[in-house]
Design an enzyme around this catalytic site. Sequence first.
Site, PDB file in Angstrom:
ATOM      1  N   HIS A  60      74.655  39.891 -49.351  1.00 34.25           N
ATOM      2  CA  HIS A  60      75.833  40.746 -49.223  1.00 34.25           C
ATOM      3  C   HIS A  60      75.551  41.877 -48.229  1.00 34.25           C
ATOM      4  O   HIS A  60      74.454  41.972 -47.682  1.00 34.25           O
ATOM      5  CB  HIS A  60      76.225  41.282 -50.598  1.00 34.25           C
ATOM      6  CG  HIS A  60      76.540  40.191 -51.575  1.00 34.25           C
ATOM      7  ND1 HIS A  60      75.602  39.686 -52.461  1.00 34.25           N
ATOM      8  CD2 HIS A  60      77.682  39.480 -51.785  1.00 34.25           C
ATOM      9  CE1 HIS A  60      76.152  38.720 -53.178  1.00 34.25           C
ATOM     10  NE2 HIS A  60      77.414  38.569 -52.794  1.00 34.25           N
ATOM     11  N   ASP A 100      68.698  41.978 -52.350  1.00 31.93           N
ATOM     12  CA  ASP A 100      69.910  41.234 -51.994  1.00 31.93           C
ATOM     13  C   ASP A 100      70.037  41.219 -50.475  1.00 31.93           C
ATOM     14  O   ASP A 100      70.394  42.229 -49.857  1.00 31.93           O
ATOM     15  CB  ASP A 100      71.136  41.901 -52.630  1.00 31.93           C
ATOM     16  CG  ASP A 100      72.448  41.184 -52.287  1.00 31.93           C
ATOM     17  OD1 ASP A 100      72.430  40.246 -51.477  1.00 31.93           O
ATOM     18  OD2 ASP A 100      73.494  41.585 -52.843  1.00 31.93           O
ATOM     19  N   SER A 121      82.129  35.872 -52.943  1.00 29.65           N
ATOM     20  CA  SER A 121      81.807  37.300 -53.022  1.00 29.65           C
ATOM     21  C   SER A 121      81.663  37.947 -51.651  1.00 29.65           C
ATOM     22  O   SER A 121      81.847  39.160 -51.510  1.00 29.65           O
ATOM     23  CB  SER A 121      80.527  37.515 -53.837  1.00 29.65           C
ATOM     24  OG  SER A 121      79.440  36.815 -53.258  1.00 29.65           O
TER      25      SER A 121
END
Length: 429
Positions: free
Chosen positions: A407, A404, A156
């Site tokens: 990312h 998060d 990702s």
Amino acid sequence: MAKSHQLLVSVPAGSAPVWDIKCSFHSLIVLLIVSLVAGVVYLTGESGRFLFEDNSNSNSSNLARGNENESLMSSSNNKCNLFSGKWVFDNRSYPLYKEQDCKFMSDQLACQKFGRKDLDYQHWRWQPHQCDIPRFNATALLEKLRNKRLVFVGDSLNRGQWVSMVCLIDTAVPSSLKSMHYRYNASLIIFKVKDYNATIEFYWEPLLVESNSDDPVHHRLPERIVRANSIEKHGSRWTNADFIVFNTYLWWRQPHIKVLWGSFERSDGIYKEVKMLRSYEMALKSWADWLEIHVNRTKTKLFFMSMSPVHERAEEWGKAKEENCYSETEQIQEEGYQGNGSDPKMMKIVESTMHELEHRGLNVHLLNITQLSEYRKEGHPSIYRKQWDSLTEEQIANPSSYADCIHWCLPGVPDVWNELLYSYIFNNY
């Protein structure tokens, strides 16, 4: 015994010997030639030094950044290390696109859309110490990609870099001339620019080799299993691309990985718990062996992204224990900072694998984005992204518990990764 010989010259009294005159004339010529050569060497050295100096004159800097094709970075790596530098706040040139203008922005990375108010993370430019990065030029890149494929292969984080690349190009292409396609159960996503017959693709392959996490949607499994010796299922889908950008790192970050010798479709396979570093080494060997045999060396250029750091432990940069990147708005200022989220042992395996490939005649460029990304603790989505699962009351009461810190917000850090990739694509490092 060898006899010594003397040259005897007869001259009139009071006259300069003819031999002396000739010697003086020849000596003068030699001195002139030596002086001329020394001058040329000095001027050449000075011009080379000026070319790679960090010039503080803004006009010179703008001229350097304006040269966006192949000339600016044509020197050897010894002259300019693109990965050694500092972040410079630049709210005139950055961001390179607006979040709301990118039609293919991912909700996982659209921090402004999901409520982030401090937008300084969008305005930082990476400045190498001794040179400049060519400013990204979408049209120039598309010309380079005419009738070609650029494929990002990995997890990702690599998908985030692919989204960044699509956004960098998206705003420069009319809507009627671009499209998005999905293949292999959406494992392969293809962004196509029709006028150039160019594709920028992402292929979901988080561990590079075949695994039980290969489904691009349903891959959250309690136990991770890899077929460390099997890559052909994936490799056949990207091998013929013209540019391939690999990454694999975070999905390996656990003490042991279960390795399967056999097939997921059969029940007679052999399973064994293998220490993470050893299983990582096995997978990269399979990857390297596949590349050596199947990649067209005159056509395909290969890149490997170093590990993307995480900022999940705020005590590493002097904050309270159990905090993370949530509410961070400033960078880490300590030069050379490295958090525990980065594993040098894993990167040594990558470097060793690439050196071995080089000895076999296949070059893979390592883009070392780790250190420059380490400073950017404020660049993550934190809580400002689409939540795929409903939040619990405990999470809502403690926002840092679901932040998060892996990312990256876009526009942001991955745009700089792509600027570095752009430099390499144009200059054949």
